[in-house]
Design a protein around this motif. Sequence first.
Motif, PDB file in Angstrom:
ATOM      1  N   PRO A 226      49.151  45.865  31.432  1.00  0.00           N
ATOM      2  CA  PRO A 226      48.309  45.494  32.911  1.00  0.00           C
ATOM      3  C   PRO A 226      49.491  44.399  33.726  1.00  0.00           C
ATOM      4  O   PRO A 226      48.927  43.632  33.336  1.00  0.00           O
ATOM      5  CB  PRO A 226      46.993  44.642  32.152  1.00  0.00           C
ATOM      6  CG  PRO A 226      47.254  44.970  30.838  1.00  0.00           C
ATOM      7  CD  PRO A 226      48.264  45.213  30.150  1.00  0.00           C
ATOM      8  N   PRO A 227      49.509  44.813  34.822  1.00  0.00           N
ATOM      9  CA  PRO A 227      49.828  44.135  35.805  1.00  0.00           C
ATOM     10  C   PRO A 227      49.100  42.684  35.213  1.00  0.00           C
ATOM     11  O   PRO A 227      50.264  41.790  35.957  1.00  0.00           O
ATOM     12  CB  PRO A 227      49.375  44.951  36.677  1.00  0.00           C
ATOM     13  CG  PRO A 227      49.285  46.400  36.705  1.00  0.00           C
ATOM     14  CD  PRO A 227      48.787  46.641  35.429  1.00  0.00           C
ATOM     15  N   GLU A 228      47.907  42.632  35.853  1.00  0.00           N
ATOM     16  CA  GLU A 228      47.417  41.055  35.958  1.00  0.00           C
ATOM     17  C   GLU A 228      47.903  39.926  34.306  1.00  0.00           C
ATOM     18  O   GLU A 228      47.448  39.227  34.735  1.00  0.00           O
ATOM     19  CB  GLU A 228      45.687  41.199  35.675  1.00  0.00           C
ATOM     20  CG  GLU A 228      44.890  41.734  35.059  1.00  0.00           C
ATOM     21  CD  GLU A 228      45.090  42.986  34.612  1.00  0.00           C
ATOM     22  OE1 GLU A 228      44.242  43.086  33.617  1.00  0.00           O
ATOM     23  OE2 GLU A 228      45.592  44.239  35.407  1.00  0.00           O
ATOM     24  N   LEU A 229      48.062  40.849  33.296  1.00  0.00           N
ATOM     25  CA  LEU A 229      48.935  40.015  31.970  1.00  0.00           C
ATOM     26  C   LEU A 229      50.530  39.970  32.340  1.00  0.00           C
ATOM     27  O   LEU A 229      50.805  39.348  31.397  1.00  0.00           O
ATOM     28  CB  LEU A 229      48.051  40.549  31.217  1.00  0.00           C
ATOM     29  CG  LEU A 229      47.357  40.588  30.701  1.00  0.00           C
ATOM     30  CD1 LEU A 229      46.262  40.941  29.909  1.00  0.00           C
ATOM     31  CD2 LEU A 229      45.667  39.026  31.128  1.00  0.00           C
ATOM     32  N   ILE A 230      51.311  40.405  33.268  1.00  0.00           N
ATOM     33  CA  ILE A 230      51.974  39.906  33.229  1.00  0.00           C
ATOM     34  C   ILE A 230      52.904  39.540  34.552  1.00  0.00           C
ATOM     35  O   ILE A 230      52.404  38.373  35.302  1.00  0.00           O
ATOM     36  CB  ILE A 230      53.107  41.967  33.747  1.00  0.00           C
ATOM     37  CG1 ILE A 230      53.279  42.863  33.317  1.00  0.00           C
ATOM     38  CG2 ILE A 230      54.658  41.015  34.880  1.00  0.00           C
ATOM     39  CD1 ILE A 230      53.550  43.704  33.837  1.00  0.00           C
ATOM     40  N   GLN A 231      53.420  38.313  33.919  1.00  0.00           N
ATOM     41  CA  GLN A 231      53.986  36.996  34.514  1.00  0.00           C
ATOM     42  C   GLN A 231      55.634  37.336  34.997  1.00  0.00           C
ATOM     43  O   GLN A 231      56.261  37.849  34.230  1.00  0.00           O
ATOM     44  CB  GLN A 231      53.768  35.953  33.901  1.00  0.00           C
ATOM     45  CG  GLN A 231      54.479  34.772  34.108  1.00  0.00           C
ATOM     46  CD  GLN A 231      53.412  33.416  34.669  1.00  0.00           C
ATOM     47  OE1 GLN A 231      52.896  33.136  33.262  1.00  0.00           O
ATOM     48  NE2 GLN A 231      54.265  31.937  35.432  1.00  0.00           N
ATOM     49  N   ALA A 232      55.830  37.176  36.351  1.00  0.00           N
ATOM     50  CA  ALA A 232      57.736  37.708  36.992  1.00  0.00           C
ATOM     51  C   ALA A 232      57.889  35.691  36.906  1.00  0.00           C
ATOM     52  O   ALA A 232      58.052  34.722  37.702  1.00  0.00           O
ATOM     53  CB  ALA A 232      56.953  37.991  37.975  1.00  0.00           C
ATOM     54  N   PHE A 233      59.596  35.942  37.319  1.00  0.00           N
ATOM     55  CA  PHE A 233      59.937  34.814  36.607  1.00  0.00           C
ATOM     56  C   PHE A 233      61.292  35.062  37.575  1.00  0.00           C
ATOM     57  O   PHE A 233      61.722  36.015  37.229  1.00  0.00           O
ATOM     58  CB  PHE A 233      60.309  33.736  35.595  1.00  0.00           C
ATOM     59  CG  PHE A 233      59.837  33.416  34.971  1.00  0.00           C
ATOM     60  CD1 PHE A 233      58.647  32.214  34.917  1.00  0.00           C
ATOM     61  CD2 PHE A 233      58.853  34.560  33.268  1.00  0.00           C
ATOM     62  CE1 PHE A 233      57.724  31.915  34.485  1.00  0.00           C
ATOM     63  CE2 PHE A 233      58.171  33.772  33.038  1.00  0.00           C
ATOM     64  CZ  PHE A 233      56.787  32.887  32.997  1.00  0.00           C
TER      65      PHE A 233
ATOM     66  N   SER B 202      41.944  38.410  34.662  1.00  0.00           N
ATOM     67  CA  SER B 202      42.331  37.216  34.189  1.00  0.00           C
ATOM     68  C   SER B 202      40.756  36.802  34.007  1.00  0.00           C
ATOM     69  O   SER B 202      40.163  36.863  35.183  1.00  0.00           O
ATOM     70  CB  SER B 202      43.280  36.258  34.743  1.00  0.00           C
ATOM     71  OG  SER B 202      43.195  35.162  34.408  1.00  0.00           O
ATOM     72  N   THR B 203      40.863  35.933  32.897  1.00  0.00           N
ATOM     73  CA  THR B 203      39.241  34.991  32.975  1.00  0.00           C
ATOM     74  C   THR B 203      39.972  33.536  32.833  1.00  0.00           C
ATOM     75  O   THR B 203      39.191  33.531  32.349  1.00  0.00           O
ATOM     76  CB  THR B 203      38.587  35.448  31.051  1.00  0.00           C
ATOM     77  OG1 THR B 203      39.882  35.901  29.908  1.00  0.00           O
ATOM     78  CG2 THR B 203      38.369  36.929  31.366  1.00  0.00           C
ATOM     79  N   VAL B 204      41.290  33.297  32.907  1.00  0.00           N
ATOM     80  CA  VAL B 204      41.155  31.876  32.393  1.00  0.00           C
ATOM     81  C   VAL B 204      41.008  30.793  33.730  1.00  0.00           C
ATOM     82  O   VAL B 204      40.637  31.743  34.972  1.00  0.00           O
ATOM     83  CB  VAL B 204      43.158  32.168  32.882  1.00  0.00           C
ATOM     84  CG1 VAL B 204      43.462  30.315  32.570  1.00  0.00           C
ATOM     85  CG2 VAL B 204      43.568  32.698  31.814  1.00  0.00           C
ATOM     86  N   ASP B 205      40.610  30.052  33.466  1.00  0.00           N
ATOM     87  CA  ASP B 205      40.103  28.937  34.569  1.00  0.00           C
ATOM     88  C   ASP B 205      41.089  27.831  35.037  1.00  0.00           C
ATOM     89  O   ASP B 205      41.722  27.439  34.176  1.00  0.00           O
ATOM     90  CB  ASP B 205      39.044  28.144  33.986  1.00  0.00           C
ATOM     91  CG  ASP B 205      38.342  27.132  34.853  1.00  0.00           C
ATOM     92  OD1 ASP B 205      37.577  26.777  34.424  1.00  0.00           O
ATOM     93  OD2 ASP B 205      38.207  27.382  36.498  1.00  0.00           O
TER      94      ASP B 205
END
Length: 399
Positions: A392-399, A33-36
């Motif tokens: 990609p696992p790093e781009l998956i969000q879980a709720f 992820s490149t998000v700051d």
Amino acid sequence: MTHSSDQPAIRHTPGDRQQLSTPREASHSFPQSTVDYSTPALATPYLKVENVHKTFGQYVALRSIYLDVYPGEFLCLLGPSGCGKTTLLRIISGLEEQTSGRVIQAGKDVSHLPASKRDFGIVFQSYALFPNLTATQNIAYGLQNAKEPKQRIRTRVEELLNLVGLEGLGNKYPSQMSGGQQQRVALARALALSPGLLLLDEPLSALDAQVRVKLRTEITQLQKRLGVTTVMVTHDQAEALAMADRIVVMDKGHIAQVGTPRVIYQRPSTPFVANFIGVMNLLQGVAISPEQVRCGNMILSVAQDVVSPHNAVTIAIRPEDIWVLSEEQLHQPNLPNVLTAEVERVEFLGSGYRLNLRPDGDFKDSLAVDVSTHEARRLDLSPNSRLKIQLPPELIQAF
């Protein structure tokens, strides 16, 4: 700081938005992820909404609203019809009175002041221009009521006409002007008295698409140049993402999430926010470990700890974050979350294509996947063709 329930607010320095590289803009590797997500401290809030509650009879329009708006910030109230965003704007302006709670502007409690005693300018969806007055007369109206000297009024109106790009059109009546020109007159009129707060109530919704895009850029640039604290109501996600320093997503009278456009889009805090902002694949599954979810007969890895094993989980991933793999990429060792999927439908979007894919096995959900026109040239997109994809696992969000 703005918040709802137990979700922390995301602080953001007004105007401080960095460009985000997406996986498709990077090389053909799989990026982290490149998000700051840093949350720099801000100045003292210019506008504070404290525990505001609003009912209409038995109907609860707003519940426990806390909101801080910072000096020079462009804040968007975003949500579906009936979520309470316009009611909140009207309470801030004094056009509607809250059932309980306080509104503080520039350190002063204005909770029970009428609109005429508050320091704001407002632009309505309908423009609300006087049809029998010229552009010049419409802009001058508030200045005349304030008993400003005539020369001061003439100078100020001329400045504003130039500011909003209407020089030479001051003698035209609203009926002689385009929708975009009328909206510029309404904006100039709202700014005439140099208000501390600018309120925009869906100001672009009545305009056609091309004019909307042009005006949203102009309004954002003008707001930054003037430094006026601004709150805008909109139901248009693209508008909010393009214009706002921070977005307040509202749902059924409460605040669902607050954050920068980048955070709201990339890290929604609830399934509602994920599904409302842009397009999102939402997949139902069951946690089998802190970092694995079973969806159908597929086990997907995620890069965050999910709920305890055996609990139901919703996982979310954007269409542009799913990768269609090339033969070369398939040979990379230990790629997680690789699926084989069948092409069900292909939708041409102009700049690219949206694919509806049905993964193999008893996977219950189809997946929307976005590919560029360039990428589509190497793929077989005919119905029933089969593709290898990766989530990609790093781009998956879980709720």
